[in-house]
Design an enzyme around this catalytic site. Structure first.
Site, PDB file in Angstrom:
ATOM      1  N   ARG A  61     -17.588  11.431  -8.558  1.00  0.00           N
ATOM      2  CA  ARG A  61     -16.528  11.880  -7.457  1.00  0.00           C
ATOM      3  C   ARG A  61     -17.306  11.535  -6.559  1.00  0.00           C
ATOM      4  NH1 ARG A  61     -18.400  14.882 -12.131  1.00  0.00           N
ATOM      5  NH2 ARG A  61     -21.062  14.096 -12.219  1.00  0.00           N
ATOM      6  N   GLU A  98     -31.803  11.498 -17.358  1.00  0.00           N
ATOM      7  CA  GLU A  98     -32.806  12.247 -18.292  1.00  0.00           C
ATOM      8  C   GLU A  98     -33.091  11.845 -19.538  1.00  0.00           C
ATOM      9  OE1 GLU A  98     -31.644  16.144 -17.213  1.00  0.00           O
ATOM     10  OE2 GLU A  98     -33.316  16.876 -18.155  1.00  0.00           O
TER      11      GLU A  98
HETATM   12  P1  AMP Z   1     -29.260  11.575 -10.215  1.00  0.00           P
HETATM   13  O1  AMP Z   1     -29.194  10.630 -10.475  1.00  0.00           O
HETATM   14  O2  AMP Z   1     -30.373  12.818 -10.492  1.00  0.00           O
HETATM   15  O3  AMP Z   1     -29.668  12.073  -8.565  1.00  0.00           O
HETATM   16  O4  AMP Z   1     -27.302  12.325 -10.343  1.00  0.00           O
HETATM   17  C1  AMP Z   1     -26.936  12.579  -9.141  1.00  0.00           C
HETATM   18  C2  AMP Z   1     -25.818  12.419 -10.050  1.00  0.00           C
HETATM   19  O5  AMP Z   1     -24.879  13.127 -11.249  1.00  0.00           O
HETATM   20  C3  AMP Z   1     -24.220  12.420  -9.162  1.00  0.00           C
HETATM   21  O6  AMP Z   1     -23.178  11.375  -9.143  1.00  0.00           O
HETATM   22  C4  AMP Z   1     -24.212  13.926  -9.652  1.00  0.00           C
HETATM   23  O7  AMP Z   1     -22.555  13.917  -9.908  1.00  0.00           O
HETATM   24  C5  AMP Z   1     -24.344  13.821 -11.347  1.00  0.00           C
HETATM   25  N1  AMP Z   1     -25.065  15.380 -11.124  1.00  0.00           N
HETATM   26  C6  AMP Z   1     -26.498  15.850 -11.607  1.00  0.00           C
HETATM   27  N2  AMP Z   1     -26.998  16.468 -11.461  1.00  0.00           N
HETATM   28  C7  AMP Z   1     -26.081  17.387 -11.035  1.00  0.00           C
HETATM   29  C8  AMP Z   1     -25.522  18.889 -11.216  1.00  0.00           C
HETATM   30  N3  AMP Z   1     -27.010  20.170 -10.919  1.00  0.00           N
HETATM   31  N4  AMP Z   1     -24.831  19.857 -10.483  1.00  0.00           N
HETATM   32  C9  AMP Z   1     -23.571  19.015 -10.206  1.00  0.00           C
HETATM   33  N5  AMP Z   1     -23.348  17.248 -10.570  1.00  0.00           N
HETATM   34  C10 AMP Z   1     -24.573  16.843 -10.695  1.00  0.00           C
END
Ligand code: AMP
Length: 174
Positions: A61, A98
């Site tokens: 994305r 997670e």
């Molecule tokens: P993080 O590593 O937890 O910051 O997750 C970021 C990545 O996961 C990004 O590439 C987002 O596209 C996706 N992502 C994680 N949580 C969400 C969410 N609640 N809604 C949309 N995309 C998410």
């Protein structure tokens, strides 16, 4: 059209991709030409005078607005992808999700020591992905790193895991 209008276009999908996650779906933003125009011009305004030579988009994305920004900033575009997708020699890094872990990769010849880079993704949640991307780019060695997402889920405190020497900006906060 304002960033608040764009915020209203983001679609919430409960329990995707797993139970308990409220997924912020940006396809409803990207399908709207006025939203794309505003996001592109807001990002351009923030980064136009920073001397950015490469935009690094995080799969997948982060490729959408990242590639547009590379056009308006007259910068190159470099992908960070999940393991096994990039064909040439790569730096790789494993990081915790997670549940379980993931590995992302960056081509070894994609960046050089004079590059000023902007790492871009659509959304900052826990910050694990962006922190890992920063470590990858530091392995390659560049002059300066900026980071940016379109959306930040502030309550997850993802900014706390981003290195202090790396500037982070976002356009829309929850
Ligand atoms: P993080 O590593 O937890 O910051 O997750 C970021 C990545 O996961 C990004 O590439 C987002 O596209 C996706 N992502 C994680 N949580 C969400 C969410 N609640 N809604 C949309 N995309 C998410």
């Amino acid at each position: 059209m304002t960033l608040d209008d764009i915020k209203k276009e983001v679609r919430d999908i409960p329990d995707f991709p797993s139970k308990g996650i409220l997924f912020k779906d940006l396809t409803t933003v990207f399908k709207n030409a006025q939203c794309i125009q505003l996001l592109a011009s807001e990002l351009h305004a923030i980064y136009k005078d920073k001397g950015i030579t490469k935009i690094i988009g995080i799969e997948s994305r982060g490729f959408v607005m990242g590639s547009m920004l590379s056009l308006t900033l007259n910068a190159g575009f470099v992908p960070i992808r999940k393991k096994g997708k990039l064909p040439a020699d790569c730096y790789e890094i494993e990081y915790q999700l997670e549940y379980g872990s993931a590995i992302i990769e960056l081509h070894k010849d994609a960046l050089n020591k004079n590059d000023v880079v902007l790492i871009h993704d659509d959304l900052l949640a826990t910050g694990g992905t962006l922190a890992a991307a920063i470590r990858l780019v530091k392995m390659a060695g560049v002059k300066k790193i900026y980071t940016n997402t379109l959306v930040e889920l502030e309550f997850l405190k993802g900014k706390e895991v981003i290195d202090n020497d790396v500037e982070f900006r976002t356009l829309i906060k929850y």
